[in-house]
Scaffold this active site. Structure first.
Site, short mmCIF file in Angstrom:
data_model
loop_
_atom_site.label_atom_id
_atom_site.label_comp_id
_atom_site.label_asym_id
_atom_site.label_seq_id
_atom_site.Cartn_x
_atom_site.Cartn_y
_atom_site.Cartn_z
N ARG A 168 0.86 -1.26 -0.15
CA ARG A 168 0.10 -0.16 0.02
C ARG A 168 0.79 1.15 -0.04
O ARG A 168 1.87 1.14 0.66
CB ARG A 168 -0.84 -0.05 1.31
CG ARG A 168 -2.02 -1.16 1.33
CD ARG A 168 -2.70 -1.22 2.54
NE ARG A 168 -1.56 -1.62 3.76
CZ ARG A 168 -1.31 -2.77 3.86
NH1 ARG A 168 -1.76 -3.66 3.04
NH2 ARG A 168 -0.30 -3.08 5.01
N THR A 172 -1.81 -10.53 8.66
CA THR A 172 -1.49 -11.78 8.30
C THR A 172 -0.97 -12.54 9.35
O THR A 172 -1.27 -13.65 9.40
CB THR A 172 -0.35 -11.60 7.44
OG1 THR A 172 -0.87 -10.95 6.09
CG2 THR A 172 0.01 -13.01 6.59
N ASP A 219 7.42 -3.31 9.90
CA ASP A 219 5.96 -2.77 9.89
C ASP A 219 5.24 -2.94 11.31
O ASP A 219 4.49 -2.05 11.66
CB ASP A 219 5.23 -3.25 8.72
CG ASP A 219 5.27 -4.94 8.93
OD1 ASP A 219 5.61 -5.64 10.08
OD2 ASP A 219 4.82 -5.75 8.17
#
Length: 444
Positions: free
Chosen positions: A17, A248, A226
């Site tokens: 993204r 995830t 992240d």
């Protein structure tokens, strides 16, 4: 005065993204300029690799679309941890990076034993799981390693592609199983023990530095991992609150000032991961929406729709989502049916509910382990899973405590906040968190 509008490149293992955040807005809003669903590709030689050229093309496309929304003051890149690329003497990528789900690390336990499991944990503070970079490098082709001039973790590799600058960010380096948790530098003896030249590793540095420019826009080093970005944007200003970064993977943990590499933590298999601006995230990874996403892809259905249907299911079996058989099976649905006793006639909604219940139960188990060490009486859920009422309700039910919903795009928002500190928009991360309080709406 020009607005402090930044672009956050957020590389998820199933979706890349590019988001835009105006740090001068009264209320934070994450605008997704571009989203590219992706997955690793099984190559003819049996390796599982990322389609790197396509990924970079989509990052560039996303940044072009971000600029269409207005001038940018900065760009930052975060992404999933543990995977890496190798550069040759000419600065070019030697081959597409391997995926951490590759079966090439099947001998990881033998590697851990040869290094000494207790000593490995004491030195690095990282939970021992097959995806760790140390085990990937131990399995890497020796000829290609000998040719490598530099090793770069993937978010920093994107930054290299955009700016030509080679670097390594500490929160990402801390996930490799090769960083000495006490010194914050590479454990050179561990690197050498797996047959890697320590000289190919970049000096770890903290977030905040300007790396260079991409098409005239400054690129700043953010917390490249992240999860570090997700925690940076999480509502952690309440005592007794733990975070579940629900994507995830479901990453379950708390923030601490110092690492815990005790024998109890090792046996509990907790990780001590470096924070965006110091400190540590004490956490454990639980296989999460990966299970549902894989089934949804096989069935040609949307994961979001399956979650909605699963809310009406009254009963479903549970299973251990931590089992390594779920890391990268040929067919996820068949693997789940095999361990639960469900058959091909079982409705997809029941399988989806089984996944939700099993993930929630595993998260609750981690929370209970944390509660043996410190006060935990509330969960803040951030990331894509936070958008699901069913996920929030089942986490609350299994953990036996209230659940607070945080931002669904916590990673992109945390990326933007770190850029805000680098730009001087915020004095520190605490000020950025105060500004970000209250989950932002996701605008497509």
């Amino acid at each position: 005065m020009a607005p402090t509008r930044v672009a956050a490149v957020d590389m998820g293992a199933t979706s890349v993204r590019v988001a835009v955040v105006d740090l001068d807005a009264d209320r934070p809003e994450v605008v997704i300029a571009h989203r590219w669903p992706h997955a690793p590709e099984l190559r003819p030689d049996g390796s599982l690799r990322w389609r790197w050229n396509e990924l970079i093309d989509n990052v560039r496309l996303g940044l072009d679309r971000a600029r269409e929304l207005g001038p940018l003051a900065s760009i930052g890149i975060d992404g999933w941890a543990v995977d890496y690329g190798l550069l040759g003497p000419d600065g070019r990528l030697l081959s597409d990076p391997h995926s951490y789900r590759s079966p090439r690390t099947h001998e990881w336990r033998a590697v851990a034993r040869s290094l000494g499991e207790a000593e490995l944990y004491r030195r690095t503070g990282i939970q021992l799981i097959p995806i760790n970079t140390i085990f990937q490098l131990a399995a890497h082709d020796r000829d290609e390693l000998a040719e490598a001039h530099r090793l770069v973790m993937l978010p920093e590799l994107v930054a290299y592609e955009l700016t030509g600058q080679w670097t390594g960010e500490r929160s990402n380096a801390g996930t490799t199983g090769l960083l000495d948790v006490a010194t914050g530098d590479w454990a050179g003896d561990l690197v050498a023990a797996i047959g890697v030249d320590p000289g190919i590793l970049p000096q770890p540095e903290s977030a905040g530095r300007k790396l260079g420019e991409h098409d005239g826009t400054p690129v700043h080093l953010v917390a490249a991992h992240d999860t570090a970005c997700a925690f940076a944007a999480s509502p952690l200003d309440t005592e007794g609150r733990a975070v579940v970064s629900a994507g995830t993977w479901f990453v379950v943990g708390v923030e601490r000032d110092t690492p815990d590499t005790s024998e109890a933590s090792r046996l509990g298999n907790f990780s001590n991961e470096v924070g965006a601006f110091g400190g540590f995230r004490y956490l454990k990874n639980v296989t999460g929406l990966w299970l549902l996403e894989q089934c949804a892809a096989l069935w040609g259905e949307a994961a979001r729709t399956l979650l909605e249907l699963a809310a009406d299911v009254l009963d479903a079996p549970t299973f251990d989502v931590r089992d390594e058989r779920f890391l990268a099976p040929a067919r996820m649905d068949e693997e789940i049916r095999a361990v639960t006793g469900m058959d091909a006639r079982t409705p997809h909604a029941v399988v989806a509910r089984s996944i939700v219940e099993s993930v929630a139960a595993a998260v609750a188990g981690v929370v209970e382990e944390l509660r043996l060490q410190q006060r935990v009486d509330e969960l803040a859920v951030v990331g894509g899973g936070a958008a699901s009422q069913l996920v929030r309700e089942r986490l609350a039910a299994h953990a036996g405590m209230p659940v607070v919903a945080g931002p669904t795009e916590a990673t992109a928002l945390g990326n933007a906040l770190v850029q805000g500190v680098a730009l001087g928009r915020f004095d520190d991360l605490s000020e950025g968190r105060r500004w970000a309080r209250g989950a932002p709406n996701l605008v497509e």
